[in-house]
Scaffold this motif. Structure first.
Motif, PDB file in Angstrom:
ATOM      1  N   LYS A 115       0.826  -1.212   0.000  1.00  0.00           N
ATOM      2  CA  LYS A 115       0.000   0.000   0.000  1.00  0.00           C
ATOM      3  C   LYS A 115       0.859   1.260   0.000  1.00  0.00           C
ATOM      4  CE  LYS A 115      -3.950  -2.001   2.470  1.00  0.00           C
ATOM      5  NZ  LYS A 115      -4.794  -1.912   3.703  1.00  0.00           N
ATOM      6  N   PHE A 116       2.122   1.107   0.405  1.00  0.00           N
ATOM      7  CA  PHE A 116       2.990   2.272   0.553  1.00  0.00           C
ATOM      8  C   PHE A 116       4.173   2.285  -0.413  1.00  0.00           C
ATOM      9  CE2 PHE A 116       1.239   0.904   4.652  1.00  0.00           C
ATOM     10  CZ  PHE A 116       0.431   1.980   4.942  1.00  0.00           C
ATOM     11  N   PHE A 117       4.607   1.083  -0.864  1.00  0.00           N
ATOM     12  CA  PHE A 117       5.846   1.019  -1.628  1.00  0.00           C
ATOM     13  C   PHE A 117       5.896  -0.263  -2.439  1.00  0.00           C
ATOM     14  CE2 PHE A 117      10.591  -0.012  -1.305  1.00  0.00           C
ATOM     15  CZ  PHE A 117      10.945   0.804  -2.372  1.00  0.00           C
ATOM     16  N   ALA A 118       6.237  -0.117  -3.726  1.00  0.00           N
ATOM     17  CA  ALA A 118       6.487  -1.290  -4.576  1.00  0.00           C
ATOM     18  C   ALA A 118       7.988  -1.564  -4.536  1.00  0.00           C
ATOM     19  CB  ALA A 118       6.019  -1.027  -5.994  1.00  0.00           C
ATOM     20  N   ALA A 119       8.392  -2.486  -3.696  1.00  0.00           N
ATOM     21  CA  ALA A 119       9.827  -2.761  -3.500  1.00  0.00           C
ATOM     22  C   ALA A 119      10.458  -3.235  -4.803  1.00  0.00           C
ATOM     23  CB  ALA A 119      10.010  -3.802  -2.410  1.00  0.00           C
ATOM     24  N   PRO A 120      11.659  -2.729  -5.127  1.00  0.00           N
ATOM     25  CA  PRO A 120      12.302  -3.101  -6.394  1.00  0.00           C
ATOM     26  C   PRO A 120      12.813  -4.532  -6.400  1.00  0.00           C
ATOM     27  CG  PRO A 120      13.794  -1.778  -5.066  1.00  0.00           C
ATOM     28  CD  PRO A 120      12.477  -1.793  -4.342  1.00  0.00           C
ATOM     29  N   THR A 121      12.897  -5.082  -7.593  1.00  0.00           N
ATOM     30  CA  THR A 121      13.512  -6.388  -7.815  1.00  0.00           C
ATOM     31  C   THR A 121      14.721  -6.187  -8.725  1.00  0.00           C
ATOM     32  OG1 THR A 121      12.231  -6.876  -9.801  1.00  0.00           O
ATOM     33  CG2 THR A 121      11.232  -7.474  -7.683  1.00  0.00           C
ATOM     34  N   ALA A 122      15.486  -7.233  -8.947  1.00  0.00           N
ATOM     35  CA  ALA A 122      16.669  -7.124  -9.808  1.00  0.00           C
ATOM     36  C   ALA A 122      16.293  -6.634 -11.201  1.00  0.00           C
ATOM     37  CB  ALA A 122      17.377  -8.467  -9.881  1.00  0.00           C
ATOM     38  N   ALA A 123      15.138  -7.023 -11.698  1.00  0.00           N
ATOM     39  CA  ALA A 123      14.703  -6.631 -13.046  1.00  0.00           C
ATOM     40  C   ALA A 123      14.550  -5.121 -13.176  1.00  0.00           C
ATOM     41  CB  ALA A 123      13.384  -7.320 -13.391  1.00  0.00           C
ATOM     42  N   ASP A 124      14.241  -4.438 -12.081  1.00  0.00           N
ATOM     43  CA  ASP A 124      14.066  -2.987 -12.118  1.00  0.00           C
ATOM     44  C   ASP A 124      15.379  -2.250 -12.366  1.00  0.00           C
ATOM     45  OD1 ASP A 124      11.247  -2.867 -11.577  1.00  0.00           O
ATOM     46  OD2 ASP A 124      11.703  -3.484  -9.525  1.00  0.00           O
ATOM     47  N   PHE A 125      16.501  -2.923 -12.182  1.00  0.00           N
ATOM     48  CA  PHE A 125      17.804  -2.295 -12.358  1.00  0.00           C
ATOM     49  C   PHE A 125      18.381  -2.533 -13.755  1.00  0.00           C
ATOM     50  CE2 PHE A 125      17.210  -2.605  -7.849  1.00  0.00           C
ATOM     51  CZ  PHE A 125      17.773  -1.448  -7.348  1.00  0.00           C
ATOM     52  N   ILE A 126      17.599  -3.154 -14.629  1.00  0.00           N
ATOM     53  CA  ILE A 126      18.015  -3.386 -16.014  1.00  0.00           C
ATOM     54  C   ILE A 126      17.258  -2.405 -16.907  1.00  0.00           C
ATOM     55  CG2 ILE A 126      18.200  -5.075 -17.867  1.00  0.00           C
ATOM     56  CD1 ILE A 126      18.071  -7.269 -15.718  1.00  0.00           C
ATOM     57  N   THR A 127      17.973  -1.672 -17.740  1.00  0.00           N
ATOM     58  CA  THR A 127      17.336  -0.657 -18.571  1.00  0.00           C
ATOM     59  C   THR A 127      16.391  -1.279 -19.598  1.00  0.00           C
ATOM     60  OG1 THR A 127      19.066  -0.641 -20.263  1.00  0.00           O
ATOM     61  CG2 THR A 127      19.386   0.803 -18.363  1.00  0.00           C
ATOM     62  N   SER A 128      15.415  -0.472 -20.022  1.00  0.00           N
ATOM     63  CA  SER A 128      14.435  -0.955 -20.993  1.00  0.00           C
ATOM     64  C   SER A 128      15.062  -1.198 -22.367  1.00  0.00           C
ATOM     65  CB  SER A 128      13.295   0.059 -21.114  1.00  0.00           C
ATOM     66  OG  SER A 128      13.795   1.323 -21.498  1.00  0.00           O
ATOM     67  N   ARG A 129      16.223  -0.591 -22.625  1.00  0.00           N
ATOM     68  CA  ARG A 129      16.868  -0.779 -23.925  1.00  0.00           C
ATOM     69  C   ARG A 129      17.775  -2.016 -23.967  1.00  0.00           C
ATOM     70  NH1 ARG A 129      22.052   1.311 -23.701  1.00  0.00           N
ATOM     71  NH2 ARG A 129      22.540   2.550 -21.848  1.00  0.00           N
ATOM     72  N   ALA A 130      17.834  -2.752 -22.884  1.00  0.00           N
ATOM     73  CA  ALA A 130      18.662  -3.971 -22.865  1.00  0.00           C
ATOM     74  C   ALA A 130      18.066  -5.015 -23.809  1.00  0.00           C
ATOM     75  CB  ALA A 130      18.742  -4.527 -21.452  1.00  0.00           C
ATOM     76  N   PRO A 131      18.858  -5.607 -24.700  1.00  0.00           N
ATOM     77  CA  PRO A 131      18.353  -6.689 -25.555  1.00  0.00           C
ATOM     78  C   PRO A 131      17.818  -7.846 -24.706  1.00  0.00           C
ATOM     79  CG  PRO A 131      20.502  -5.927 -26.305  1.00  0.00           C
ATOM     80  CD  PRO A 131      20.269  -5.290 -24.953  1.00  0.00           C
ATOM     81  N   ARG A 132      16.880  -8.560 -25.265  1.00  0.00           N
ATOM     82  CA  ARG A 132      16.250  -9.645 -24.511  1.00  0.00           C
ATOM     83  C   ARG A 132      17.261 -10.666 -24.033  1.00  0.00           C
ATOM     84  NH1 ARG A 132      11.017 -12.566 -26.916  1.00  0.00           N
ATOM     85  NH2 ARG A 132      10.250 -10.444 -26.541  1.00  0.00           N
ATOM     86  N   ASP A 133      18.242 -11.012 -24.882  1.00  0.00           N
ATOM     87  CA  ASP A 133      19.224 -12.029 -24.478  1.00  0.00           C
ATOM     88  C   ASP A 133      20.096 -11.532 -23.327  1.00  0.00           C
ATOM     89  OD1 ASP A 133      20.401 -10.150 -26.178  1.00  0.00           O
ATOM     90  OD2 ASP A 133      21.945 -11.558 -26.845  1.00  0.00           O
ATOM     91  N   VAL A 134      20.403 -10.216 -23.321  1.00  0.00           N
ATOM     92  CA  VAL A 134      21.181  -9.646 -22.221  1.00  0.00           C
ATOM     93  C   VAL A 134      20.365  -9.659 -20.934  1.00  0.00           C
ATOM     94  CG1 VAL A 134      22.263  -7.541 -21.340  1.00  0.00           C
ATOM     95  CG2 VAL A 134      22.593  -8.205 -23.727  1.00  0.00           C
TER      96      VAL A 134
END
Length: 210
Positions: free
Chosen positions: A131-150
């Motif tokens: 209700k207060f915070f969506a805690a980050p996961t490892a995926a949140d630290f990967i940029t949206s421009r990263a290729p799928r294989d990366v």
């Protein structure tokens, strides 16, 4: 004799309680949710008194195994070293003038730092964190421009994410040390697609990504 000792401790604590007008001190003393399970009430008062005197020597917890000490304290924030490898940080979030939420970050070093965040009301009943915070996961630290294989290679190479969180003023900073999970040579090819830190702003009791 034990009863007399308890009475003496309570009497000695009275001036501190009377003079401690800020909420953080009172909440630290009254915490009963298990955050400070290794610190008795007497130890908590001792820590507060030592901090007020500028005494930086640490105090053994009630297990007599680890030293603890207050690193910083204000009316709305507290950082405490509870053992050699753990810190506890508390911050008050104000939903309204009469409604306060306590955000608690517990960080352990193994040796890479990893944090968890919990939320409580002022009676120390646990609240639903989403209700207060969506805690980050490892995926949140990967940029949206990263290729799928990366992206897949990064995520498949991580058995568990070590994400450190800490408050900096009215922001929360989350750091993920993805480089600690890979050989230096391997990580070099991933680095352009990795975000080092995520910064969140505090809006009343909501913690939102910038």
């Amino acid at each position: 004799m034990k009863k007399l000792t308890i009475i003496i401790i309570a009497v000695l604590a009275l001036p501190l309680v009377a003079s401690a007008q800020d909420a953080m001190r009172q909440l630290f003393a009254s915490e009963n949710a298990g955050v400070f399970r290794s610190l008795t009430l007497a130890t908590r008062y001792e820590l507060l008194n030592k901090y007020d005197r500028g005494d930086t020597t640490q105090v053994l917890n009630n297990l007599r195994t680890e030293e603890t000490g207050i690193l910083s304290l204000s009316p709305t924030h507290m950082l405490l070293k509870s053992s050699a490898g753990k810190t506890v940080e508390m911050k008050l979030l104000f939903k309204s003038k009469s409604d306060t939420v306590i955000a608690v970050i517990e960080t352990v070093a193994t040796p890479v730092k990893d944090s968890k965040i919990s939320f409580y009301d002022t009676k120390w009943s646990k609240l639903e964190g989403s209700k207060f915070f969506a805690a980050p996961t490892a995926a949140d630290f990967i940029t949206s421009r990263a290729p799928r294989d990366v992206r897949n290679a990064l995520l498949s190479g991580i058995s568990f994410a070590m994400i450190e969180m800490k408050f900096k003023g009215e922001t929360l900073v989350a750091t993920c040390n993805l480089n600690d999970f890979f050989m230096a040579g391997d990580f070099k090819s991933f680095q352009p697609y990795v975000i080092r830190e995520l910064v969140y702003t505090i809006d009343k009791a909501k913690i939102k990504r910038k």
